[in-house]
Design an enzyme around this catalytic site. Sequence first.
Site, PDB file in Angstrom:
ATOM      1  N   HIS A  62       5.045   2.933  -2.122  1.00 59.12           N
ATOM      2  CA  HIS A  62       4.235   2.535  -0.975  1.00 59.12           C
ATOM      3  C   HIS A  62       4.414   3.474   0.203  1.00 59.12           C
ATOM      4  O   HIS A  62       3.480   3.724   0.958  1.00 59.12           O
ATOM      5  CB  HIS A  62       4.534   1.085  -0.574  1.00 59.12           C
ATOM      6  CG  HIS A  62       3.897   0.103  -1.506  1.00 59.12           C
ATOM      7  ND1 HIS A  62       2.562  -0.223  -1.438  1.00 59.12           N
ATOM      8  CD2 HIS A  62       4.400  -0.593  -2.553  1.00 59.12           C
ATOM      9  CE1 HIS A  62       2.269  -1.080  -2.392  1.00 59.12           C
ATOM     10  NE2 HIS A  62       3.362  -1.324  -3.085  1.00 59.12           N
ATOM     11  N   ASP A  63       5.611   4.010   0.368  1.00 55.07           N
ATOM     12  CA  ASP A  63       5.819   4.965   1.447  1.00 55.07           C
ATOM     13  C   ASP A  63       4.973   6.211   1.197  1.00 55.07           C
ATOM     14  O   ASP A  63       4.244   6.672   2.077  1.00 55.07           O
ATOM     15  CB  ASP A  63       7.303   5.345   1.545  1.00 55.07           C
ATOM     16  CG  ASP A  63       7.567   6.278   2.723  1.00 55.07           C
ATOM     17  OD1 ASP A  63       6.935   6.086   3.789  1.00 55.07           O
ATOM     18  OD2 ASP A  63       8.398   7.201   2.596  1.00 55.07           O
ATOM     19  N   VAL A  66       0.989   6.153   1.857  1.00 50.13           N
ATOM     20  CA  VAL A  66       0.421   6.055   3.191  1.00 50.13           C
ATOM     21  C   VAL A  66       1.076   7.152   4.014  1.00 50.13           C
ATOM     22  O   VAL A  66       2.278   7.131   4.228  1.00 50.13           O
ATOM     23  CB  VAL A  66       0.714   4.681   3.829  1.00 50.13           C
ATOM     24  CG1 VAL A  66       0.077   4.612   5.219  1.00 50.13           C
ATOM     25  CG2 VAL A  66       0.168   3.577   2.945  1.00 50.13           C
ATOM     26  N   GLY A  68       2.026   9.984   3.174  1.00 53.65           N
ATOM     27  CA  GLY A  68       2.986  10.804   2.442  1.00 53.65           C
ATOM     28  C   GLY A  68       4.398  10.272   2.515  1.00 53.65           C
ATOM     29  O   GLY A  68       4.680   9.296   3.215  1.00 53.65           O
ATOM     30  N   ASP A  70       7.324  10.063   3.974  1.00 56.76           N
ATOM     31  CA  ASP A  70       7.896  10.460   5.262  1.00 56.76           C
ATOM     32  C   ASP A  70       8.725   9.348   5.890  1.00 56.76           C
ATOM     33  O   ASP A  70       9.027   9.384   7.075  1.00 56.76           O
ATOM     34  CB  ASP A  70       6.777  10.873   6.225  1.00 56.76           C
ATOM     35  CG  ASP A  70       5.848   9.698   6.556  1.00 56.76           C
ATOM     36  OD1 ASP A  70       5.983   8.628   5.925  1.00 56.76           O
ATOM     37  OD2 ASP A  70       5.010   9.850   7.458  1.00 56.76           O
ATOM     38  N   SER A  72       7.889   6.543   6.780  1.00 58.05           N
ATOM     39  CA  SER A  72       7.190   5.737   7.796  1.00 58.05           C
ATOM     40  C   SER A  72       7.260   4.250   7.439  1.00 58.05           C
ATOM     41  O   SER A  72       7.175   3.395   8.319  1.00 58.05           O
ATOM     42  CB  SER A  72       5.739   6.193   7.945  1.00 58.05           C
ATOM     43  OG  SER A  72       5.090   6.251   6.686  1.00 58.05           O
ATOM     44  N   ASP A 190       6.973  -7.985 -16.381  1.00 60.07           N
ATOM     45  CA  ASP A 190       7.445  -7.616 -17.710  1.00 60.07           C
ATOM     46  C   ASP A 190       8.160  -8.837 -18.253  1.00 60.07           C
ATOM     47  O   ASP A 190       9.197  -9.249 -17.755  1.00 60.07           O
ATOM     48  CB  ASP A 190       8.407  -6.427 -17.598  1.00 60.07           C
ATOM     49  CG  ASP A 190       9.052  -6.075 -18.937  1.00 60.07           C
ATOM     50  OD1 ASP A 190       8.904  -6.844 -19.902  1.00 60.07           O
ATOM     51  OD2 ASP A 190       9.687  -5.019 -19.002  1.00 60.07           O
ATOM     52  N   THR A 193      11.914  -7.119 -20.727  1.00 62.32           N
ATOM     53  CA  THR A 193      13.069  -6.426 -20.175  1.00 62.32           C
ATOM     54  C   THR A 193      12.855  -6.119 -18.697  1.00 62.32           C
ATOM     55  O   THR A 193      12.792  -4.963 -18.303  1.00 62.32           O
ATOM     56  CB  THR A 193      13.293  -5.119 -20.954  1.00 62.32           C
ATOM     57  OG1 THR A 193      12.059  -4.369 -20.932  1.00 62.32           O
ATOM     58  CG2 THR A 193      13.675  -5.384 -22.396  1.00 62.32           C
ATOM     59  N   ASP A 198      12.097   0.831 -19.042  1.00 62.64           N
ATOM     60  CA  ASP A 198      11.771   1.248 -20.405  1.00 62.64           C
ATOM     61  C   ASP A 198      10.266   1.175 -20.645  1.00 62.64           C
ATOM     62  O   ASP A 198       9.494   0.931 -19.723  1.00 62.64           O
ATOM     63  CB  ASP A 198      12.539   0.387 -21.431  1.00 62.64           C
ATOM     64  CG  ASP A 198      12.156  -1.089 -21.320  1.00 62.64           C
ATOM     65  OD1 ASP A 198      11.142  -1.412 -20.655  1.00 62.64           O
ATOM     66  OD2 ASP A 198      12.871  -1.926 -21.893  1.00 62.64           O
TER      67      ASP A 198
END
Length: 277
Positions: A62-63, A66, A68, A70, A72, A190, A193, A198
């Site tokens: 997620h960083d 938005v 790049g 950085d 933020s 999942d 596991t 994996d």
Amino acid sequence: MEKIVAAIVVCCSIIGLASAQLKVGFYNSSCSRAESLVREAVQQRFKTDRSISAALLRMHFHDCFVRGCDASILIHSETGDAEKDAFPNETVRGYDLIDTAKKAVEAACPSTVSCADIITLATRDAVALAGGPKYDVPTGRRDGLASDITEDRLANFRGSGKPDPTMDPGLAARLRKICGTGSDPAVFLDQGTAFVMDNQFYNQILLKRGILEIDQRLARDRATGPIVAGFAANGTAFQRSFAMAMVKLSKTGVLVGKAGEIRKNCRAFNPKRGLRV
Ligand SMILES: *[C@@H]1O[C@H](CO)[C@@H](O)[C@H](O)[C@H]1NC(C)=O
Ligand SMILES: *[C@@H]1O[C@H](CO)[C@@H](O)[C@H](O)[C@H]1NC(C)=O
Ligand SMILES: *[C@@H]1O[C@H](CO)[C@@H](O)[C@H](O)[C@H]1NC(C)=O
């Protein structure tokens, strides 16, 4: 964790030229212990909380998507309009682990290692601890000077979670039961596991056991179906592609050289230079 893993493998290809300035071992001389200090902090946390690997993957993803990679996403806003505020805070977690790692690194080498690199390194280490690939990741990122909720395309980007006819009916029934309890329900995407990095996600969507409709479609779509089948059949191929995708992801829109800054505190812009928030 496989949901976010699949997203990373499928969609990372936006990389700017600045990323050419990133180097494996960027801190070799300026802070030789940087990578080992981050790794120790992650190992310590992983002993008591194995969900931290998925949490860091999600934070990193997620960083990077938005503005790049950085850092933020770490900015804390009193007014609630930073990038971080676009997510319910239980879904993007791990901020305190980044603080712990940053503290250790600051004590060894003040104002040298960026929060953006700490997120990148911590995610790499947490993935390896969960059974994922071990890979070198270049460093040298700088921290961003802006964080704004309104740039957050991802806030409206969630799957619906609706059971549909392509879902295994036994699983659908179990989910209806969990979701009908009235409390705030949560299930692992999942079903096998959940804490292991994996290729099981791919096997499960082939068995119609995807939790989200959008995941299930990956297996049936003509473009992605063969990729799903390939990763399901060959865990090594998946791990190798995943490591390459992670390195690519970590180069998205990075700040390098004199751009941005090296934050002292990952949750706040340095004094004087702070722009927004
Ligand atoms: C840092 O050291 C590692 C291990 O010796 C080496 O592979 C890497 O290229 C070095 N990086 C820099 C930028 O000096
Ligand atoms: C989650 O956000 C709320 C509202 O901003 C805040 O009061 C709470 O402390 C946060 N929880 C965590 C674990 O950060
Ligand atoms: C699995 O993938 C790896 C890496 O791409 C490859 O070297 C290997 O030959 C594959 N194994 C099989 C059984 O196809």
